[in-house]
Design a protein around this motif. Sequence first.
Motif, PDB file in Angstrom:
ATOM      1  N   SER A 128       0.837  -1.216   0.000  1.00  0.00           N
ATOM      2  CA  SER A 128       0.000   0.000   0.000  1.00  0.00           C
ATOM      3  C   SER A 128       0.865   1.256   0.000  1.00  0.00           C
ATOM      4  O   SER A 128       0.602   2.220   0.714  1.00  0.00           O
ATOM      5  CB  SER A 128      -0.944  -0.006   1.203  1.00  0.00           C
ATOM      6  N   GLY A 129       1.918   1.230  -0.826  1.00  0.00           N
ATOM      7  CA  GLY A 129       2.794   2.382  -0.973  1.00  0.00           C
ATOM      8  C   GLY A 129       3.844   2.519   0.105  1.00  0.00           C
ATOM      9  O   GLY A 129       4.672   3.433   0.058  1.00  0.00           O
ATOM     10  N   ASP A 130       3.852   1.638   1.070  1.00  0.00           N
ATOM     11  CA  ASP A 130       4.833   1.660   2.149  1.00  0.00           C
ATOM     12  C   ASP A 130       5.993   0.755   1.764  1.00  0.00           C
ATOM     13  O   ASP A 130       5.840  -0.463   1.674  1.00  0.00           O
ATOM     14  CB  ASP A 130       4.182   1.173   3.453  1.00  0.00           C
ATOM     15  N   GLY A 131       7.162   1.348   1.504  1.00  0.00           N
ATOM     16  CA  GLY A 131       8.324   0.581   1.079  1.00  0.00           C
ATOM     17  C   GLY A 131       9.500   0.778   2.020  1.00  0.00           C
ATOM     18  O   GLY A 131       9.366   0.680   3.233  1.00  0.00           O
ATOM     19  N   LYS A 132      10.678   1.020   1.458  1.00  0.00           N
ATOM     20  CA  LYS A 132      11.893   1.248   2.242  1.00  0.00           C
ATOM     21  C   LYS A 132      12.210   0.064   3.148  1.00  0.00           C
ATOM     22  O   LYS A 132      12.574   0.224   4.308  1.00  0.00           O
ATOM     23  CB  LYS A 132      11.777   2.532   3.076  1.00  0.00           C
TER      24      LYS A 132
END
Length: 284
Positions: A128-132
């Motif tokens: 949901s767009g949370d990466g890193k």
Amino acid sequence: MARWSLALLSSSSLTVAVLALVQPASAQSWLDEFTTDGDVRSHYDPSGKQVASLVLDQNSGAGFNSTQKYLFGEFSVEMKLIPGNSAGTVTSFYLTSGEGDEHDEIDMEFMGNSSGAPTVLNTNVWASGDGKKEHQFYLWFDPSADFHKYTVIWNDKNIIFRVDDVTVRAFKRYADLPYPDAKPMAVHATLWDGSYWATEKGEVKIDWSRAPFVVSYRGYTANACVAVGSSSSCPAGRNEWMDRQLEDTDRLTVAWARRNCLQYNYCDDGWRFPQGFPGECSRE
């Protein structure tokens, strides 16, 4: 990072150049399951395996992406990377739900190196767009000397990254944390100019005098649930990967990879997370 790759292939329109030799009667064309961008060349090796080569020059990169999307599965491909000085290039094999801010993605990216330096495999997960969530490993062999197999196993419990059937990482699902479990994803492979970040944090750029750069893929397989509308169609025998979690042997190889090959772990990067590490870091 891989989600931007096709957009960076060229500032001009991409020309599709798929060059195929005569297909052996017994061979199957796995590349038929994909659409291509840029200079993608196909041939069959002496064993009858189809080889798809991506070509990068100063005008354009190249890539292919699956015509189907999947929700969980096991995805493998054999790859032979760029020989010699590949600094600034990025080669990838990954899954993504798209380009939006809320996208999901599972990455295996190979960051180019100066001649003689080890190749870095960057693994990452987006939910949901949370990466890193990168773990980066030095490969313990020369990935340009021959083909090696790279595998992603993705189910509702964990994501497992494997190199030549050796498990190097598992990203575990926690009920209270983001996890890619609802958005179908397509399979992508790309070769592109990543000079701004790929080698020594962008300090070493591509030497275009060595172009064209070529990466070859073969032996692609997907044992996976195909997304059909709002549901999915799963193959028989899917429990082999749908229920797959780390076994004792996997735990040993993950520990070995951490000791001997891991050169970056986002859970050790306090500068990047001044407000505190992501929730899964304290639970690994």
